[in-house]
Design a protein around this motif. Structure first.
Motif, short mmCIF file in Angstrom:
data_model
loop_
_atom_site.label_atom_id
_atom_site.label_comp_id
_atom_site.label_asym_id
_atom_site.label_seq_id
_atom_site.Cartn_x
_atom_site.Cartn_y
_atom_site.Cartn_z
N SER A 1 -1.37 13.04 -0.83
CA SER A 1 -1.29 13.41 0.59
C SER A 1 -2.45 12.83 1.39
N LYS A 2 -3.67 12.88 0.84
CA LYS A 2 -4.82 12.34 1.59
C LYS A 2 -4.68 10.84 1.78
N GLU B 1 0.85 -1.20 0.00
CA GLU B 1 0.00 0.00 0.00
C GLU B 1 0.88 1.25 0.00
N ARG B 2 1.92 1.21 0.86
CA ARG B 2 2.78 2.40 0.94
C ARG B 2 3.63 2.54 -0.32
N SER B 3 4.06 1.40 -0.85
CA SER B 3 4.94 1.42 -2.01
C SER B 3 4.26 2.07 -3.23
N ILE B 4 2.99 1.70 -3.46
CA ILE B 4 2.33 2.29 -4.65
C ILE B 4 2.10 3.78 -4.42
N LEU C 1 -10.94 8.24 12.56
CA LEU C 1 -10.32 8.73 11.33
C LEU C 1 -10.32 10.26 11.30
N THR C 2 -9.38 10.82 10.52
CA THR C 2 -9.33 12.27 10.35
C THR C 2 -10.24 12.67 9.19
N THR C 3 -11.19 13.55 9.44
CA THR C 3 -12.19 13.86 8.41
C THR C 3 -11.58 14.23 7.05
N MET D 1 -4.59 8.53 5.11
CA MET D 1 -5.50 7.42 5.43
C MET D 1 -4.72 6.23 6.00
N VAL D 2 -3.59 5.92 5.34
CA VAL D 2 -2.81 4.77 5.80
C VAL D 2 -2.27 5.03 7.21
N THR D 3 -1.81 6.27 7.43
CA THR D 3 -1.29 6.62 8.76
C THR D 3 -2.41 6.57 9.81
N ASP D 4 -3.61 7.08 9.43
CA ASP D 4 -4.76 7.06 10.34
C ASP D 4 -4.99 5.68 10.93
#
Length: 744
Positions: free
Chosen positions: A475-476, A458-461, A515-517, A480-483
């Motif tokens: 950036s969004k 996920e991070r690689s792509i 989650l961050t809105t 999401m992945v970090t959230d």
């Protein structure tokens, strides 16, 4: 005797002595039996000249000796050299000429030494031509001028014999052509005007004759082999006997006759031209075509055009194939179309791999071919298939690779490689923002429903997308992945909180993902009337969350929740995996045996659409947890429902799917809205820096600025300009309505 008593030598007697030496030299050159010069002989001759030039006037004979020096050559050439040349022809004449020139140079060297004193003083003072030059000029004016055209014709005729495969004496030609160079005494005019021009003309005529036969008889690959061979031979010819400066001119002539003149005929040959070579994957022939055509002016343009047509046609055929497959499968819509689309994207990737390799290997990585490949892919990559845009197809393709149990079973390396290639394809798609939105929606589902197979991928792509499209593109998604990582930590804290406050425990296992809105797609949040059991959960979590932060508002998105509930049926108790909506509906039946459509709707506080989907999933689909009357396949507002206590299934746990909402329309609407903002922002940015700008210019700059993400539609830009005028960001110029001003 002392200096001034030296006996004066008069011209006659001095010259007679010199003449003996000159005759001896001529005899040696002619190969007559004559002893070589001893150093005494040489010194005597040198001193005689020295003395005759240093006597007091009128006995200083410098001028007379200078003239006699020249006359010696003229006399020798006229009596001996020319007659011997005039009686010979062709190769024999060439051999004689080489011998005579070689002798002449020796004679010049010796006589210049005898007469050396003239060179040092007399010539320098009078700025006359040096002895060496005088000697060579005699040969040029008397021998070369008379013979050069015969010599030239003989040489050219030998070159043509060699072209026809006969053996010739290359060393002889080298020596003859050296005369053309040397006779110019440092200038190339004689070689160029007296020999090279005619040789080039003959070469052109020779290859023109050859080419007009070959073009009729040979296939394109055979013709190219011959052309390449000819060029190689001509290069070889230069290295053996022509002057190196002839190489570019010679090759240019050959390329012109063999390639430029017949370029189109060659490329368009019916069964063997460029199209056929591409069709039959003739890699070596294509490489040769590149090598040859890269040498002629603008030669690669037609080749790259044919390449572009070919790739476009292949890609368009894939689109048509996918369209046909999709329309045949319309009957059993969902699953198969998804697979078809996977296959289609795979095939486009393979096509790209194949032709990118052609660009790198056959076409030497040339920019013209990279451009052709790009333009071809832009044509069919933006067509889309069966109502799905390419942006959506690519996003779905990625989703299938990245989610657990996707249709692609690939190793980690293969996944990396495939993702790399998908991102390459994205470069050709004009609606990158649409891809981003579809991708984000699917990423959200993978993350929230624990469907993602591997975080690293996920991070690689995302890293690859960031390189290709820039930071704001991803950036969004990165957020999401970090959230999710943060949400996992948060859940751990929540569980600790519950174990420290046993009274707070709602008695139900609860997992909450915070989650961050701003990062996530927008979801509808309805005030679903939660069952009492669940209300307790929500309150407990809210209290826990306030211990961590005071200033954040929690909005609950029940449409994304899942519940595991126990169904106590007569045959056996079973675990049902359902959505929060489905759970809320089922729990109503703990209190009532039978409920009408409108009662359910009122108690849950949901819209018609949601209630219909919900009840359909529980009473008309695969698992009939509720019995419906009348027993039809569709839900209507007059239906009644009751709990089906007889329900059973061979499994202990079952998942009751809720039909997915088609998100496509929503995604497209969202993207359209974002585009309007983007166009507004771009126009304002441009106008702010330019202050005044014409309509055409503004539209062009706007398209240029936004092109990396999407191709804005001219009509849309026009509409946004009008809108900004009404909102007082810009005004029209009073005198010229096609010009706008920025209003600060």
């Amino acid at each position: 005797m002392t200096m001034n008593e030296r006996k004066t030598i008069d011209l006659e007697q001095g010259w007679e002595f010199m003449q003996k030496g000159i005759t001896k030299l001529k005899n040696i050159l002619e190969g007559l039996p004559e002893p070589q010069f001893s150093s005494e002989d040489y010194m005597m001759l040198y001193t005689t000249i020295y003395n005759m030039c240093t006597q007091k006037p009128p006995h200083d004979y410098s001028q007379q000796l200078y003239d006699k020096y020249r006359e010696s050559f003229e006399e020798y050439i006229t009596t001996t050299v020319l007659p011997s040349l005039r009686e010979k022809h062709d190769e024999f004449m060439l051999r004689e000429l080489v011998k005579r020139w070689s002798n002449h140079k020796v004679m010049v060297r010796w006589l210049s030494r005898f007469f050396h004193y003239l060179d040092r003083y007399f010539i320098a003072r009078r700025s006359l031509p040096a002895l060496n030059e005088v000697g060579l000029t005699c040969f040029r004016d008397l021998v070369y001028q008379e013979l050069y055209s015969k010599v030239r014709d003989a040489v050219i005729s030998l070159i043509d014999q060699e072209r026809e495969g006969e053996q010739i004496d290359r060393a002889l030609l080298k020596n003859v052509l050296d005369i053309f160079v040397e006779i110019g005494m440092g200038q190339m005019e004689q070689y160029e005007n007296d020999f090279e021009a005619a040789m080039l003309k003959d070469t052109a005529a020779y290859y023109s004759r050859k080419a007009s036969n070959w073009i009729l008889e040979d296939s394109c690959p055979d013709y190219m082999l011959k052309a390449e061979e000819c060029l190689k031979r001509e290069k070889d010819r230069v290295s053996h006997y022509l002057h190196s400066s002839s190489e570019p001119k010679l090759l240019e002539k050959v390329q012109n006759e063999l390639l430029s003149v017949f370029a189109n005929q060659l490329l368009e040959k019916e069964h063997s031209g460029c199209h056929a070579l591409l069709r039959d994957d003739k890699v070596d022939d294509l490489s040769r075509m590149y090598r040859l055509f890269s040498k002629i002016p603008r030669g690669l343009e037609p080749v790259s055009n044919i390449f572009k047509q070919h790739v476009t046609a292949e890609g368009t055929a894939l689109v048509k194939q996918a369209e046909d497959a999709a329309s045949n499968k319309k009957a059993d819509k969902r699953d198969v179309v998804g697979l078809q689309e996977q296959v289609f994207v795979r095939k486009v990737i393979e096509l790209h791999d194949k032709y990118l390799a052609y660009v790198n290997d056959c076409f030497n990585n040339h920019t013209l071919f990279h451009k052709a490949l790009k333009e071809a892919f832009e044509v069919f990559c933006n067509k889309g298939v069966a109502g799905s845009s390419s942006a959506e197809l690519l996003a779905t393709f990625c989703d299938n690779i990245l989610k657990k149990g996707g249709s692609e079973k690939l190793s980690d390396e293969a996944i990396e490689e495939t993702l790399e290639k998908v991102v390459k394809l994205l470069a050709y798609i004009s609606d990158k923002d649409l891809f981003a939105e579809f991708y984000r929606k699917k990423l959200a589902r993978r993350l929230l429903f624990d469907k993602s197979a591997n975080d690293d991928h996920e991070r690689s792509i995302l890293t690859k997308l960031k390189q290709q499209c820039g930071g704001q593109f991803t950036s969004k998604m990165e957020g999401m992945v970090t959230d999710l990582t943060l949400a996992r930590e948060n859940q751990t804290h929540f569980e600790e909180y519950l174990s420290n406050n046993p009274n707070a425990n709602p008695g139900i296992d609860l997992t909450v993902t915070v989650l961050t809105t701003g990062f996530w797609p927008s979801y509808k949040s309805f005030d679903l009337n939660l069952p009492a059991e669940m209300v307790k959960c929500v309150e407990v979590f809210r209290e826990f969350y306030q211990t961590k932060t005071k200033h954040r508002k929690l909005t609950w998105i029940y449409s994304l929740g899942t519940c595991n509930i126990n169904g106590k049926f007569e045959p056996k108790t079973m675990e049902l995996i359902v959505t929060t909506y489905q759970a809320s509906a089922l729990l109503l039946f703990n209190a009532s045996d039978r409920l009408s459509y409108s009662e359910i709707m009122t108690q849950l506080n949901l819209t018609d659409d949601d209630v219909v989907r919900l009840l359909h999933s529980l009473s008309c689909a695969k698992y009939k947890i509720l019995n419906k009357e009348p027993n039809t396949k569709t839900i209507s507002p007059t239906d009644y429902f009751e709990f089906n206590s007889k329900f059973t299934d061979k499994m202990r746990r079952i998942k009751i799917p809720l039909p997915p909402v088609d998100e496509k329309k929503k995604v497209i609407e969202d993207v359209d809205k974002d585009r309007r903002y983007a166009i507004d922002a771009s126009i304002v940015r441009i106008m702010k820096s330019r202050k005044v700008l014409g309509h055409q210019q503004l539209v062009m700059e706007c398209v240029e600025q936004l092109g990396r993400m999407f191709k804005p539609d001219f009509k849309a830009i026009k509409k946004r300009i009008e809108d900004l005028i009404t909102r007082d960001y810009l005004e029209r110029d009073k005198d010229n309505p096609n010009t706008f001003r920025y209003l600060a």
